[in-house]
Scaffold this motif. Structure first.
Motif, PDB file in Angstrom:
ATOM      1  N   SER A   1      -0.601  -2.664  11.931  1.00 26.69           N
ATOM      2  CA  SER A   1      -0.713  -2.278  10.529  1.00 26.69           C
ATOM      3  C   SER A   1      -1.990  -1.488  10.284  1.00 26.69           C
ATOM      4  CB  SER A   1      -0.670  -3.505   9.625  1.00 26.69           C
ATOM      5  OG  SER A   1      -1.734  -4.404   9.931  1.00 26.69           O
TER       6      SER A   1
ATOM      7  N   ASP B   1      -2.707   2.551   9.210  1.00 31.30           N
ATOM      8  CA  ASP B   1      -3.674   2.947   8.173  1.00 31.30           C
ATOM      9  C   ASP B   1      -4.607   4.032   8.702  1.00 31.30           C
ATOM     10  OD1 ASP B   1      -2.567   1.048   6.501  1.00 31.30           O
ATOM     11  OD2 ASP B   1      -4.128  -0.451   6.859  1.00 31.30           O
TER      12      ASP B   1
ATOM     13  N   ARG C   1       0.809  -1.220   0.000  1.00 28.24           N
ATOM     14  CA  ARG C   1       0.000   0.000   0.000  1.00 28.24           C
ATOM     15  C   ARG C   1       0.842   1.270   0.000  1.00 28.24           C
ATOM     16  NH1 ARG C   1      -4.873   0.188   4.104  1.00 28.24           N
ATOM     17  NH2 ARG C   1      -5.332   1.864   2.645  1.00 28.24           N
ATOM     18  N   TYR C   2       2.087   1.168   0.501  1.00 28.76           N
ATOM     19  CA  TYR C   2       2.875   2.374   0.715  1.00 28.76           C
ATOM     20  C   TYR C   2       4.284   2.253   0.136  1.00 28.76           C
ATOM     21  CZ  TYR C   2      -0.788   2.881   4.259  1.00 28.76           C
ATOM     22  OH  TYR C   2      -1.999   2.950   4.909  1.00 28.76           O
TER      23      TYR C   2
END
Length: 379
Positions: A355, A359, A46-47
């Motif tokens: 995690s 987010d 995602r990053y």
């Protein structure tokens, strides 16, 4: 992400995240350990991560996670000599990096959000937050006001007291004042006193005094780190209880499960050595063994303290508990994120893994930034 026609477009399906760590602070090493754990918690699918290490002298260096860092390391390394980076004012995440002789300066792909994993002065006190505001980039955590007032224990305790929230008795000394043990004992009502720098965390500079000689030494030690120190009463039969507070993207704050710090008999209180140096220096009890009514009272006080100090995003609120008496000790707007730190552990115990916690923090930062940018800049 890139901006087209005023809209942000995601590149390769990932957000680009700058992680700031290190810093010009006595909590530099704690920050490095916190940042390594944050990197482990950020989903690589995602990053895209841009690590930026800040030296003890204040230089911002483009770092990597290969040597002495990364998802498997216990801490990240701040390069002392390397490409220096800076955010462009009003740049929306654009960064410049020093290059070689052929290309002295180049521009990096803009970042979408910044996570300042910084503890103590020049990181947690509103200074970096102000720089990020000027850069017009979303960032995790409290803004300038919440960061600065929470960092200064004197100002924070006065705001807490004036809001009608319970806190321990304290006095303030400045570097120009001579420590007077008898006067402090008379003002606070206990022969055992705790001396702290007003602007420091991780128990750096904190010590205990039970005599005039010890008090003078404790004050001198605290003045190594700040020009203002606070002296607090000793609370009898005290328990150290902590609660994590987290805002959602809409700015609604919620409180976690409670945790308790139990220092060993060697340390007596939760000192820097008990936290980070001596293995087994303190035990963490999660959830804290407290009665349901007391638990809800502490969680309610945690949210009220968070709001009183104008915190945003996240904070860990620390309490002294003695019997049914609950006293707000302090708020930490960028609490430790090491693998043994209470803030993420409390959210894990509340059903939110680290995690997912990252987010949530990133979502809050971006939503707040969008709300702020919607404010008018003309009359």
């Amino acid at each position: 992400m890139i901006q087209q026609d005023g809209e942000w477009q995601m590149v390769n399906g990932k957000l680009r995240v700058a992680v700031l760590f290190g810093g010009r602070s006595a909590e530099h090493d704690v920050s490095r350990a916190s940042a390594a754990n944050v990197l482990r918690c950020l989903d690589p699918d995602r990053y895209d991560i841009v690590p930026v290490g800040i030296t003890r002298q204040g230089g911002w260096m483009l770092a990597d996670t290969g040597n002495g860092g990364g998802t498997g390391a216990s801490e990240l390394t701040v390069p002392e000599n390397g490409p220096q980076v800076s955010f462009l004012p009003a740049g929306g995440g654009r960064m410049l990096v020093a290059g070689d002789d052929a290309t002295p300066v180049r521009e990096l792909t803009p970042v979408d959000v910044v996570i300042p994993v910084l503890h103590g002065p020049h990181g947690e006190d509103g200074t970096v937050q102000g720089a990020l505001e000027l850069a017009d980039v979303p960032y995790v955590g409290s803004g300038v006001l919440g960061s600065s007032v929470s960092m200064d224990k004197d100002v924070a305790k006065r705001l807490i007291r004036d809001a009608g929230l319970p806190t321990s008795k304290f006095i303030v000394l400045r570097a120009s004042e001579k420590p007077d043990y008898e006067a402090a004992v008379e003002a606070l009502g206990t022969p055992e006193l705790f001396v702290k720098p007003a602007n420091m965390g991780s128990s750096v500079g904190v010590s205990r005094a039970c005599s005039a000689k010890e008090y003078a030494a404790c004050c001198a030690h605290a003045f190594r780190f700040d020009s203002k120190i606070i002296v607090e009463e000793s609370v009898p039969n005290v328990r150290e209880i902590e609660c994590s507070v987290l805002q959602d993207a809409d700015g609604v704050a919620g409180a976690s499960e409670l945790g308790e710090i139990v220092p060993d008999t060697k340390h007596g209180f939760y000192s820097y050595d008990a936290k980070y140096i001596d293995e087994g220096g303190a035990a963490l009890r999660i959830p804290a063994p407290v009665a349901p009514e007391l638990r809800e009272r502490i969680r309610d006080l945690a949210v009220k303290t968070f709001e009183t100090l104008c915190c945003e995003g996240l904070a860990r609120i620390d309490f002294f508990v003695s019997g049914d008496t609950v006293l707000v000790n302090e708020a930490n707007t960028l609490p430790g994120f090491t693998d043994i730190s209470m803030y993420p552990k409390l959210w894990e115990a509340s059903g939110l893994p680290q995690s997912a916690l990252m987010d949530r923090l990133i979502a809050h930062a971006r939503a707040r930034h969008e709300r702020t940018r919607a404010f008018s800049v003309t009359r």
